[in-house]
Design an enzyme around this catalytic site. Structure first.
Site, PDB file in Angstrom:
ATOM      1  N   ASN A 110      44.730  21.400  45.060  1.00 17.27           N
ATOM      2  CA  ASN A 110      44.481  20.183  44.280  1.00 17.27           C
ATOM      3  C   ASN A 110      43.379  19.310  44.886  1.00 17.27           C
ATOM      4  OD1 ASN A 110      46.557  21.208  42.835  1.00 17.27           O
ATOM      5  ND2 ASN A 110      48.040  19.591  43.295  1.00 17.27           N
ATOM      6  N   HIS A 156      13.166   0.367   9.643  1.00 16.23           N
ATOM      7  CA  HIS A 156      13.731   1.059   8.463  1.00 16.23           C
ATOM      8  C   HIS A 156      12.878   2.268   8.062  1.00 16.23           C
ATOM      9  CE1 HIS A 156      16.046  -2.738   7.823  1.00 16.23           C
ATOM     10  NE2 HIS A 156      14.909  -3.281   8.225  1.00 16.23           N
ATOM     11  N   SER A 277       8.001  31.285  11.765  1.00 17.28           N
ATOM     12  CA  SER A 277       9.025  31.671  10.796  1.00 17.28           C
ATOM     13  C   SER A 277       8.913  33.170  10.552  1.00 17.28           C
ATOM     14  CB  SER A 277       8.796  30.899   9.499  1.00 17.28           C
ATOM     15  OG  SER A 277       9.316  31.615   8.399  1.00 17.28           O
ATOM     16  N   LYS A 283       3.933  28.960   9.147  1.00 18.74           N
ATOM     17  CA  LYS A 283       4.760  27.947   9.798  1.00 18.74           C
ATOM     18  C   LYS A 283       4.594  27.854  11.303  1.00 18.74           C
ATOM     19  CE  LYS A 283       8.342  26.387   8.059  1.00 18.74           C
ATOM     20  NZ  LYS A 283       8.707  25.019   7.895  1.00 18.74           N
ATOM     21  N   ASN A 285       6.922  25.631  13.863  1.00 23.90           N
ATOM     22  CA  ASN A 285       8.079  24.731  13.818  1.00 23.90           C
ATOM     23  C   ASN A 285       8.354  24.066  15.166  1.00 23.90           C
ATOM     24  OD1 ASN A 285       8.595  25.389  11.110  1.00 23.90           O
ATOM     25  ND2 ASN A 285       9.767  27.196  11.719  1.00 23.90           N
ATOM     26  N   GLU A 290      13.927  20.133  17.919  1.00 15.89           N
ATOM     27  CA  GLU A 290      15.150  20.253  17.109  1.00 15.89           C
ATOM     28  C   GLU A 290      16.342  20.690  17.951  1.00 15.89           C
ATOM     29  OE1 GLU A 290      14.203  22.144  13.039  1.00 15.89           O
ATOM     30  OE2 GLU A 290      12.460  22.528  14.288  1.00 15.89           O
ATOM     31  N   TYR A 317      48.396  15.734  39.834  1.00 17.46           N
ATOM     32  CA  TYR A 317      47.687  16.901  39.302  1.00 17.46           C
ATOM     33  C   TYR A 317      48.495  17.575  38.200  1.00 17.46           C
ATOM     34  CZ  TYR A 317      45.403  21.400  38.856  1.00 17.46           C
ATOM     35  OH  TYR A 317      44.758  22.491  38.336  1.00 17.46           O
TER      36      TYR A 317
HETATM   37  N1  ARG Z   1      41.984  26.262  39.336  1.00 12.65           N
HETATM   38  C1  ARG Z   1      42.661  25.037  39.530  1.00 12.65           C
HETATM   39  C2  ARG Z   1      41.899  23.925  38.792  1.00 12.65           C
HETATM   40  O1  ARG Z   1      40.810  24.141  38.461  1.00 12.65           O
HETATM   41  C3  ARG Z   1      42.748  24.683  40.973  1.00 12.65           C
HETATM   42  C4  ARG Z   1      43.885  23.796  41.309  1.00 12.65           C
HETATM   43  C5  ARG Z   1      45.169  24.507  41.074  1.00 12.65           C
HETATM   44  N2  ARG Z   1      46.288  23.742  41.509  1.00 12.65           N
HETATM   45  C6  ARG Z   1      47.553  24.064  41.202  1.00 12.65           C
HETATM   46  N3  ARG Z   1      48.462  23.278  41.644  1.00 12.65           N
HETATM   47  N4  ARG Z   1      47.843  25.067  40.414  1.00 12.65           N
HETATM   48  O2  ARG Z   1      42.404  22.864  38.549  1.00 12.65           O
END
Ligand code: ARG
Length: 460
Positions: A110, A156, A277, A283, A285, A290, A317
């Site tokens: 995490n 405008h 084109s 053409k 373009n 775009e 998380y």
């Molecule tokens: N691949 C996960 C993500 O992108 C990484 C973290 C995973 N954490 C867990 N507690 N499963 O978030």
């Protein structure tokens, strides 16, 4: 395949679940940052005596080998190992044996993934800033070359008042520079080191977070472990700044598309940045313009995806957060290529001087000047407006433009007109009289160009 988290499981993961759960297909983009972060973490673990120095050396050399494998295209990614973090960790175990299992001490995926995306986005935001700087320099160069190109300014999409093309270009320079400021400011909030937050609560080990921050060149360490692993607002902010930037590019591109039509004929794009084109041989373009206009839509979409992703997530998380990467990566890649193409397109385009005949023949660009002329002769502006409106109506009836009127005709409409009026309403005088700070007078534009010259030089 045995999972790094497999201890408490009796059954193996369904194949479908494995495929669904895997992010390695896209988060392998983070490999270099993941390894860089792991090396710093490992050095810190050794410094704090949580692992031994020989152990840390082994781990680092294994990580370096893995980096080489990625760089030479030899690394084999596996869905069963979910993501970049576990793919690298498993390979480390293969190379150096069980001691590799010590790397994840005092760390969770995490905080690890947050670190990786922060390292990634910090590098990419800087890259985008430098490309933006190139575009700004190109715009300034165009502005310098086109100060004497007098063109209709529009409101405008109707002809309004004459302006210098430089002034129009410098308007975009202002916008893009604010985009630059927004991204620079965003960098302050990207540049925060989350490692040490672990899963959500912090860690039992006596780690040194500041040391990791120093090794990875982060300005600060995050203050709250739950916030660190759960927050993605630095990404949303980036995507928001990117959306505004793309909106600006898109507006300019819309004008390029209009201007390169035979109806406007203000610009000729180079062959190098145009396409043809498959059916109509004549053409040419403006596809580059775009496509940039079109791609702005997906950048807004990415912003919306991230906002929606985050809106109801409980702390801390949640796996939903794995969905943050594709919109972010796509935003970075798209903005980078759009800036480069935009730069190439503008650099190689030919801006055309608009023939005076065209400027005079329609739109009554200097009607406001005519009214102002009367104001100088003590006619209240509202009355002057009315008189000028009548003059325009008279011209429309007679099929004439303002400059073609005879003084006799003007005098019938108001006795305040005299022979000097024609000089007063010339296109050039009209432009140069807008001599207020920020106005289109060429004097003022030159002042602004000097200012930009300085800013762009200092900021490189
Ligand atoms: N691949 C996960 C993500 O992108 C990484 C973290 C995973 N954490 C867990 N507690 N499963 O978030």
């Amino acid at each position: 395949m045995k999972k790094p988290w497999g201890g408490r499981f009796k059954e193996s993961t369904d194949q479908l679940m494995e495929r669904f759960n895997a992010s390695i297909g896209f988060d392998k983009k983070l490999y270099a940052y993941d390894i860089q972060g792991s090396i710093a973490h490992c050095k810190m673990l050794a410094k704090c005596k949580i692992i031994s120095v020989p152990e840390s050396k082994k781990i680092i050399s294994g990580l370096q080998q893995i980096l080489g494998e990625f760089e030479s295209g030899k690394f084999q990614c596996s869905d069963a190992l979910e993501d970049i973090h576990m793919n690298i960790e498993r390979r480390l175990l293969d190379i150096i044996g069980p001691v590799g299992g010590k790397l994840h001490t005092a760390r969770s995926r995490n905080d690890q993934v947050c670190l990786d995306v922060r390292l990634y986005l910090r590098a990419e935001a800087k890259e985008i800033l430098s490309r933006l700087h190139e575009v700004e320099k190109t715009l300034l160069a165009v502005a310098k070359d086109t100060i004497d190109f007098i063109m209709p300014g529009y409101t405008h999409l109707q002809r309004a008042q004459p302006i210098s093309l430089s002034h129009h270009i410098l308007a975009y320079l202002e916008m893009l520079h604010r985009d630059r400021d927004r991204i620079s400011d965003n960098l302050k909030r990207i540049d925060i080191m989350p490692l040490g937050s672990a899963a959500l609560a912090g860690t039992n080990f006596p780690i040194d977070r500041s040391y990791v921050a120093k090794l990875l060149n982060f300005s600060v360490v995050s203050n709250n472990s739950m916030d660190s692993v759960a927050d993605r607002d630095f990404m949303i902010e980036f995507c928001s700044a990117a959306s505004i930037l793309m909106m600006h590019l898109s507006r300019f591109c819309e004008e390029i598309v209009l201007w390169s039509s035979s109806e406007f004929d203000f610009i000729e794009l180079s062959d190098a940045f145009s396409t043809g084109s498959s059916i109509m041989p004549q053409k040419k373009n403006p596809d580059a313009a775009e496509l940039i206009r079109g791609k702005s839509g997906r950048i807004y979409g990415n912003l919306m995806a991230l906002l929606t992703l985050m809106k109801s997530l409980p702390m801390a998380y949640n796996k939903d957060l794995q969905e943050d990467k594709e919109p972010l990566f796509d935003t970075v890649d798209t903005v980078k290529i759009c800036l480069d193409v935009f730069n190439g397109m503008i650099k190689t385009a030919t801006f055309k001087k608009i023939p005076e005949k065209n400027m005079k023949s329609s739109g009554f660009l200097t009607a406001t000047d005519l009214a102002d002329y009367l104001v100088l002769r003590d006619v209240p502006f509202r009355e002057a407006h009315e008189i000028t409106g009548k003059t325009v109506a008279y011209c429309l009836d007679k099929g004439k433009n303002l400059e073609e009127l005879k003084l006799k005709e003007l005098s019938k409409i108001s006795s305040k007109f005299d022979s000097k009026v024609f000089e007063y309403i010339s296109l050039e005088n009209s432009v140069d009289r807008k001599n207020v700070y920020g106005g289109t007078a060429r004097n003022q534009i030159k002042k602004q160009m000097r200012r930009w010259q300085k800013i762009l030089k200092e900021e490189k």
